[in-house]
Design a protein around this motif. Structure first.
Motif, PDB file in Angstrom:
ATOM      1  N   TYR A  65       7.818   3.493   0.931  1.00  0.00           N
ATOM      2  CA  TYR A  65       7.249   2.548  -0.018  1.00  0.00           C
ATOM      3  C   TYR A  65       8.228   1.384  -0.145  1.00  0.00           C
ATOM      4  N   ASN A  67       9.155  -2.856  -1.125  1.00  0.00           N
ATOM      5  CA  ASN A  67       8.939  -4.188  -1.659  1.00  0.00           C
ATOM      6  C   ASN A  67       9.535  -5.157  -0.630  1.00  0.00           C
ATOM      7  N   TYR A  68       8.775  -6.124  -0.197  1.00  0.00           N
ATOM      8  CA  TYR A  68       9.363  -7.070   0.753  1.00  0.00           C
ATOM      9  C   TYR A  68       8.728  -8.449   0.640  1.00  0.00           C
ATOM     10  N   LYS A  69       9.528  -9.426   1.065  1.00  0.00           N
ATOM     11  CA  LYS A  69       9.111 -10.831   1.036  1.00  0.00           C
ATOM     12  C   LYS A  69       9.545 -11.470   2.340  1.00  0.00           C
ATOM     13  N   ASN A  80       4.318 -11.292   0.739  1.00  0.00           N
ATOM     14  CA  ASN A  80       4.997 -10.826  -0.472  1.00  0.00           C
ATOM     15  C   ASN A  80       4.296  -9.545  -0.929  1.00  0.00           C
ATOM     16  N   LYS A  81       4.909  -8.386  -0.644  1.00  0.00           N
ATOM     17  CA  LYS A  81       4.276  -7.093  -0.919  1.00  0.00           C
ATOM     18  C   LYS A  81       5.118  -6.288  -1.895  1.00  0.00           C
ATOM     19  N   GLU A  82       4.434  -5.523  -2.756  1.00  0.00           N
ATOM     20  CA  GLU A  82       5.112  -4.610  -3.673  1.00  0.00           C
ATOM     21  C   GLU A  82       4.548  -3.207  -3.503  1.00  0.00           C
ATOM     22  N   ASN A  83       5.463  -2.229  -3.457  1.00  0.00           N
ATOM     23  CA  ASN A  83       5.096  -0.817  -3.311  1.00  0.00           C
ATOM     24  C   ASN A  83       4.130  -0.611  -2.139  1.00  0.00           C
ATOM     25  N   GLU A 140      13.186  -4.056   0.417  1.00  0.00           N
ATOM     26  CA  GLU A 140      13.722  -2.992  -0.441  1.00  0.00           C
ATOM     27  C   GLU A 140      13.018  -1.690  -0.105  1.00  0.00           C
ATOM     28  N   VAL A 142      12.082   1.368  -1.499  1.00  0.00           N
ATOM     29  CA  VAL A 142      11.959   1.945  -2.843  1.00  0.00           C
ATOM     30  C   VAL A 142      12.098   3.467  -2.774  1.00  0.00           C
TER      31      VAL A 142
END
Length: 370
Positions: A65, A67-69, A80-83, A140, A142
């Motif tokens: 999982y 987080n990346y930009k 731009n993605k989260e989880n 990141e 996670v």
């Protein structure tokens, strides 16, 4: 024709990278000690911004999982993605991120510089990502976990995950990366293959029994994955393997037009024009308005005529080459032909020999033995 290798292992992606695009622009001198050249080629650089909270690192097949930009070098944000859920080695993200994840620790934040070879390639992704774009990513990790056993998934879960991987394969195919597409299709088929015997093999009359409507739907999706994988295998030049993929479709759906069309093209590539014509004509009967099938049939018919003409020309050449001297034997310098059957035997023997040579030559030409 021998098939090209279809090896698409995670390790091979790095090893095979020597390397089609130019390396990245070197970082500023002040940054050099902080960067790790992951592949030793300058195409994928990494530096740690925040250390991980443990020593654990994910392995191939693990579900991560993130987080990346992602940005272009001019700081334009492209992703731009989260989880975001990623399975390592399955092509769920660009290769630059996929290759770095096994080096990261849980909780770690890393900055990456990625060349076009491990990003969006020579064609980019309009309108935001130009061709041959160099990229900057902050990633990141996670958390991560091992892939669950496939038998623990419900049929509906298999369907959702399998189709997600199939669609990712379609994306790689449009990016002109057939090897990555094949990897995604293979993984899709693993999820779309019901392993508990709910789908039976076709019976003698070609019928298939289903334990439920869900399984019927799962089979339809698996057929799409095999059809798509055949297209990627054809693009790679792996014609024997592609033929196996379309046969998987036709064993279940003998009148699948897309599979018949691709089988015809594969047979054509393998120089079996006569069989290719039969298959493509059958596809046209099932879909008489399909322009692509009509065009392929026209091409095959023209090729068949040219091949037949070449065979006739070759036969005439071989026969003519041996008949000329024989017709003049026994003449010249005042010699008279001898009476009797001796000359007829010689002539007929020469004709038979010429015919045999001609037939052998035609066979060698037709089947590309020479």
């Amino acid at each position: 024709m021998s098939d090209k290798s279809e090896s698409s292992s995670f390790e091979d992606l790095a090893a095979a990278a020597e390397l089609e695009a130019a390396p990245l622009t070197s970082p500023d001198a002040s940054d050099i000690p902080q960067w790790l050249d992951v592949l030793g080629s300058g195409h994928l650089l990494r530096r740690t911004i925040t250390e991980g909270k443990s020593d654990l690192r994910p392995l191939r097949g693990d579900i991560c999982y993130l987080n990346y930009k992602g940005c272009l070098l001019n700081s334009t944000v492209i992703e731009n993605k989260e989880n975001f859920e990623v399975q390592i080695g399955d092509g769920d993200v660009i290769q630059g991120i996929d290759l770095v994840l096994p080096l990261m620790r849980e909780g770690e934040i890393s900055e990456l510089q990625i060349s076009s070879r491990f990003g969006y390639g020579e064609i980019g992704m309009a309108p935001d990502i130009p061709p041959l774009a160099e990229l900057l990513y902050t990633v990141e990790l996670v958390s991560f976990k091992p892939e669950p056993d496939l038998d623990t998934f419900s049929i509906q879960e298999r369907k959702v995950i399998g189709n997600k991987k199939r669609e990712r394969g379609n994306w790689w195919y449009t990016m002109q990366e057939p090897m990555m597409a094949i990897q995604c299709y293979r993984r899709a088929i693993e999820y779309l293959d019901e392993t508990k015997g709910g789908i039976t093999d076709p019976t003698a009359d070609g019928k298939i029994e289903f334990a439920s409507e869900e399984l019927h739907s799962l089979l339809d999706d698996r057929i799409k994955a095999y059809n798509n994988m055949a297209a990627a295998q054809m693009k790679q030049g792996s014609y024997d393997i592609a033929l196996g993929s379309v046969e998987k479709v036709l064993n279940v759906q003998p009148n699948n037009v897309k599979a018949l069309f691709r089988k015809g093209k594969i047979l054509s590539y393998k120089n079996d024009v006569a069989e290719a014509l039969k298959v493509v004509r059958r596809a046209l009967l099932l879909s008489p308005d399909d322009k692509a099938i009509k065009a392929e049939l026209t091409r095959l018919e023209e090729r068949d005529k040219k091949d037949s003409q070449r065979e006739r020309d070759l036969a005439r050449k071989m026969l003519g080459g041996h008949s000329g001297p024989e017709s003049k034997s026994g003449s010249g310098k005042g010699e008279k032909p001898k009476k009797g059957g001796g000359k007829k035997i010689i002539v007929w023997g020469s004709v038979v020999f010429s015919l045999a040579i001609g037939v052998i030559s035609i066979a060698l030409y037709k089947y590309k033995i020479v």
